[in-house]
Design a protein around this motif. Sequence first.
Motif, PDB file in Angstrom:
ATOM      1  N   GLU A  27       0.815  -1.209   0.000  1.00 56.02           N
ATOM      2  CA  GLU A  27       0.000   0.000   0.000  1.00 56.02           C
ATOM      3  C   GLU A  27       0.858   1.274   0.000  1.00 56.02           C
ATOM      4  OE1 GLU A  27      -2.634  -0.338   3.352  1.00 56.02           O
ATOM      5  OE2 GLU A  27      -4.095  -1.504   2.202  1.00 56.02           O
ATOM      6  N   GLN A  28       1.919   1.271   0.824  1.00 56.35           N
ATOM      7  CA  GLN A  28       2.787   2.451   0.902  1.00 56.35           C
ATOM      8  C   GLN A  28       3.487   2.711  -0.436  1.00 56.35           C
ATOM      9  OE1 GLN A  28       5.350   1.496   4.193  1.00 56.35           O
ATOM     10  NE2 GLN A  28       4.003   2.428   5.698  1.00 56.35           N
ATOM     11  N   THR A  29       3.980   1.659  -1.049  1.00 58.82           N
ATOM     12  CA  THR A  29       4.697   1.818  -2.317  1.00 58.82           C
ATOM     13  C   THR A  29       3.752   2.318  -3.405  1.00 58.82           C
ATOM     14  OG1 THR A  29       6.181   0.020  -1.675  1.00 58.82           O
ATOM     15  CG2 THR A  29       6.186   0.662  -3.991  1.00 58.82           C
ATOM     16  N   TRP A  30       2.552   1.746  -3.472  1.00 61.83           N
ATOM     17  CA  TRP A  30       1.587   2.167  -4.487  1.00 61.83           C
ATOM     18  C   TRP A  30       1.171   3.624  -4.267  1.00 61.83           C
ATOM     19  CZ3 TRP A  30       0.311   0.749  -9.104  1.00 61.83           C
ATOM     20  CH2 TRP A  30      -0.829   1.278  -9.702  1.00 61.83           C
ATOM     21  N   ALA A  31       0.938   4.000  -3.025  1.00 61.57           N
ATOM     22  CA  ALA A  31       0.502   5.363  -2.715  1.00 61.57           C
ATOM     23  C   ALA A  31       1.609   6.378  -3.012  1.00 61.57           C
ATOM     24  CB  ALA A  31       0.081   5.458  -1.254  1.00 61.57           C
ATOM     25  N   ALA A  32       2.860   5.963  -2.849  1.00 58.64           N
ATOM     26  CA  ALA A  32       3.980   6.885  -3.073  1.00 58.64           C
ATOM     27  C   ALA A  32       4.284   7.084  -4.557  1.00 58.64           C
ATOM     28  CB  ALA A  32       5.228   6.364  -2.363  1.00 58.64           C
ATOM     29  N   LEU A  33       3.784   6.200  -5.409  1.00 52.06           N
ATOM     30  CA  LEU A  33       4.047   6.329  -6.839  1.00 52.06           C
ATOM     31  C   LEU A  33       3.230   7.459  -7.444  1.00 52.06           C
ATOM     32  CD1 LEU A  33       4.003   2.687  -8.249  1.00 52.06           C
ATOM     33  CD2 LEU A  33       5.921   4.257  -8.262  1.00 52.06           C
ATOM     34  N   PRO A  34       3.862   8.324  -8.212  1.00 50.46           N
ATOM     35  CA  PRO A  34       3.060   9.336  -8.923  1.00 50.46           C
ATOM     36  C   PRO A  34       2.208   8.643  -9.986  1.00 50.46           C
ATOM     37  CG  PRO A  34       5.402   9.525  -9.487  1.00 50.46           C
ATOM     38  CD  PRO A  34       5.287   8.464  -8.453  1.00 50.46           C
ATOM     39  N   SER A  35       1.052   9.147 -10.249  1.00 47.94           N
ATOM     40  CA  SER A  35       0.125   8.495 -11.178  1.00 47.94           C
ATOM     41  C   SER A  35       0.711   8.334 -12.584  1.00 47.94           C
ATOM     42  CB  SER A  35      -1.190   9.269 -11.249  1.00 47.94           C
ATOM     43  OG  SER A  35      -0.933  10.590 -11.679  1.00 47.94           O
ATOM     44  N   TRP A  36       1.598   9.222 -12.976  1.00 54.11           N
ATOM     45  CA  TRP A  36       2.185   9.154 -14.315  1.00 54.11           C
ATOM     46  C   TRP A  36       3.283   8.095 -14.402  1.00 54.11           C
ATOM     47  CZ3 TRP A  36       7.367  10.043 -14.188  1.00 54.11           C
ATOM     48  CH2 TRP A  36       7.863  10.762 -13.098  1.00 54.11           C
ATOM     49  N   ASN A  37       3.721   7.526 -13.260  1.00 47.86           N
ATOM     50  CA  ASN A  37       4.830   6.570 -13.281  1.00 47.86           C
ATOM     51  C   ASN A  37       4.445   5.244 -12.624  1.00 47.86           C
ATOM     52  OD1 ASN A  37       7.386   5.727 -13.906  1.00 47.86           O
ATOM     53  ND2 ASN A  37       8.347   6.671 -12.141  1.00 47.86           N
ATOM     54  N   ARG A  38       3.222   4.829 -12.814  1.00 45.36           N
ATOM     55  CA  ARG A  38       2.776   3.568 -12.231  1.00 45.36           C
ATOM     56  C   ARG A  38       2.968   2.435 -13.238  1.00 45.36           C
ATOM     57  NH1 ARG A  38      -2.374   5.666  -8.619  1.00 45.36           N
ATOM     58  NH2 ARG A  38      -1.049   6.375  -6.926  1.00 45.36           N
ATOM     59  N   ARG A  39       4.255   2.178 -13.492  1.00 49.72           N
ATOM     60  CA  ARG A  39       4.634   1.102 -14.415  1.00 49.72           C
ATOM     61  C   ARG A  39       5.087  -0.106 -13.614  1.00 49.72           C
ATOM     62  NH1 ARG A  39       8.466   4.789 -15.674  1.00 49.72           N
ATOM     63  NH2 ARG A  39       9.979   3.109 -15.522  1.00 49.72           N
ATOM     64  N   PRO A  40       4.844  -1.319 -14.106  1.00 48.98           N
ATOM     65  CA  PRO A  40       5.218  -2.514 -13.352  1.00 48.98           C
ATOM     66  C   PRO A  40       6.723  -2.625 -13.101  1.00 48.98           C
ATOM     67  CG  PRO A  40       4.177  -3.112 -15.444  1.00 48.98           C
ATOM     68  CD  PRO A  40       4.127  -1.640 -15.323  1.00 48.98           C
ATOM     69  N   ASP A  41       7.551  -2.244 -14.075  1.00 46.83           N
ATOM     70  CA  ASP A  41       9.002  -2.369 -13.881  1.00 46.83           C
ATOM     71  C   ASP A  41       9.503  -1.418 -12.796  1.00 46.83           C
ATOM     72  OD1 ASP A  41       8.324  -0.288 -15.639  1.00 46.83           O
ATOM     73  OD2 ASP A  41      10.274  -0.322 -16.620  1.00 46.83           O
ATOM     74  N   TYR A  42       8.987  -0.211 -12.746  1.00 38.36           N
ATOM     75  CA  TYR A  42       9.391   0.742 -11.722  1.00 38.36           C
ATOM     76  C   TYR A  42       8.856   0.314 -10.349  1.00 38.36           C
ATOM     77  CZ  TYR A  42      10.263   5.132  -9.303  1.00 38.36           C
ATOM     78  OH  TYR A  42      10.709   6.067  -8.413  1.00 38.36           O
ATOM     79  N   LEU A  43       7.646  -0.182 -10.331  1.00 40.98           N
ATOM     80  CA  LEU A  43       7.048  -0.668  -9.092  1.00 40.98           C
ATOM     81  C   LEU A  43       7.865  -1.836  -8.527  1.00 40.98           C
ATOM     82  CD1 LEU A  43       4.694  -0.512  -7.098  1.00 40.98           C
ATOM     83  CD2 LEU A  43       3.385  -1.970  -8.647  1.00 40.98           C
ATOM     84  N   ARG A  44       8.275  -2.761  -9.381  1.00 47.93           N
ATOM     85  CA  ARG A  44       9.103  -3.899  -8.951  1.00 47.93           C
ATOM     86  C   ARG A  44      10.444  -3.402  -8.404  1.00 47.93           C
ATOM     87  NH1 ARG A  44       8.411  -8.978  -9.989  1.00 47.93           N
ATOM     88  NH2 ARG A  44       7.200  -8.625 -11.866  1.00 47.93           N
ATOM     89  N   GLN A  45      11.017  -2.412  -9.063  1.00 48.50           N
ATOM     90  CA  GLN A  45      12.290  -1.844  -8.609  1.00 48.50           C
ATOM     91  C   GLN A  45      12.150  -1.285  -7.192  1.00 48.50           C
ATOM     92  OE1 GLN A  45      13.696   1.252 -11.188  1.00 48.50           O
ATOM     93  NE2 GLN A  45      15.406   1.767  -9.865  1.00 48.50           N
ATOM     94  N   LEU A  46      11.065  -0.585  -6.920  1.00 45.64           N
ATOM     95  CA  LEU A  46      10.854  -0.019  -5.586  1.00 45.64           C
ATOM     96  C   LEU A  46      10.600  -1.103  -4.536  1.00 45.64           C
ATOM     97  CD1 LEU A  46       8.581   3.051  -6.411  1.00 45.64           C
ATOM     98  CD2 LEU A  46      11.005   3.066  -5.804  1.00 45.64           C
ATOM     99  N   LEU A  47       9.817  -2.094  -4.887  1.00 48.58           N
ATOM    100  CA  LEU A  47       9.469  -3.145  -3.933  1.00 48.58           C
ATOM    101  C   LEU A  47      10.641  -4.068  -3.613  1.00 48.58           C
ATOM    102  CD1 LEU A  47       5.917  -4.131  -5.199  1.00 48.58           C
ATOM    103  CD2 LEU A  47       6.478  -3.055  -3.012  1.00 48.58           C
ATOM    104  N   THR A  48      11.547  -4.222  -4.553  1.00 44.46           N
ATOM    105  CA  THR A  48      12.657  -5.171  -4.350  1.00 44.46           C
ATOM    106  C   THR A  48      13.971  -4.467  -4.061  1.00 44.46           C
ATOM    107  OG1 THR A  48      13.134  -5.272  -6.723  1.00 44.46           O
ATOM    108  CG2 THR A  48      11.584  -6.900  -5.834  1.00 44.46           C
ATOM    109  N   HIS A  49      13.924  -3.207  -3.708  1.00 41.71           N
ATOM    110  CA  HIS A  49      15.137  -2.448  -3.412  1.00 41.71           C
ATOM    111  C   HIS A  49      15.935  -3.153  -2.311  1.00 41.71           C
ATOM    112  CE1 HIS A  49      17.793   0.959  -3.129  1.00 41.71           C
ATOM    113  NE2 HIS A  49      17.640   0.953  -1.819  1.00 41.71           N
TER     114      HIS A  49
END
Length: 167
Positions: A27-49
Motif C-alpha cells: 500500500e505504501q509503495t503504491w501510494a507513493a508512486l506518482p500516477s504518471w509513473n505507475r509502471r510494473p518495472d518501476y514498481l518492482r524496482q521499488l518493492l525489491t530495493h
Amino acid sequence: MAFFREDQIGLDCLMVLASVDDHQKQEQTWAALPSWNRRPDYLRQLLTHGEIESDRDPVAKYVTLKAYEKAGGTLRRDLFCDDDKKAYLLDAALLEKLATDKLQKRAKQIMAEGWKWVDVRVRYAFDEYVKYGELRKTKRQPDAEEATALEDLDGRIASPRADGNAG
C-alpha cells in the motif's frame, strides 16, 4: 483488490504487488508512486530495493541459487514466476562471502601455477584498479622455441581436419 475492480490498477501492476507478502509495504509503495509513473518495472524496482535477483545479478549466477540456499541464505520467491531459478536473495553479505570463498579456491589454483600475486574481488571497482596504471606493451621477435610453436599452430590452422572442417 478494490483498485483492480475499479480499474485504478492494471493486472501487471497487481501481479508485481502480489510478489511481496507485506500488505503495508504494498500500500505504501503504491501510494507513493506518482500516477504518471505507475509502471510494473518501476514498481518492482521499488518493492525489491536491496534484494538481489538470482537470475540477473552476476555474483548470484556465479554462486548459484542452490549453493546460496544450502548455506542457509534467506530468499523470497515471486508468486507469478514459473521459473524455479528465479528468486530474490535477501542476504547480500552471505552472497558476497560465498562468492569470495569460491574465488579464493580458484585463486589458490592460480597461485599454484606460479603467479606471485592473485587479487580476489567479488565486484569490479574501477577506482581501485585505475591507480595501478597500464603496462606498456612491447613487440619483440619470438625466440627459436616460440617461433617453432607458432609455425606449428599456423600449420594446424591452415590444414583441413579429418572431419572436413577447417582448423
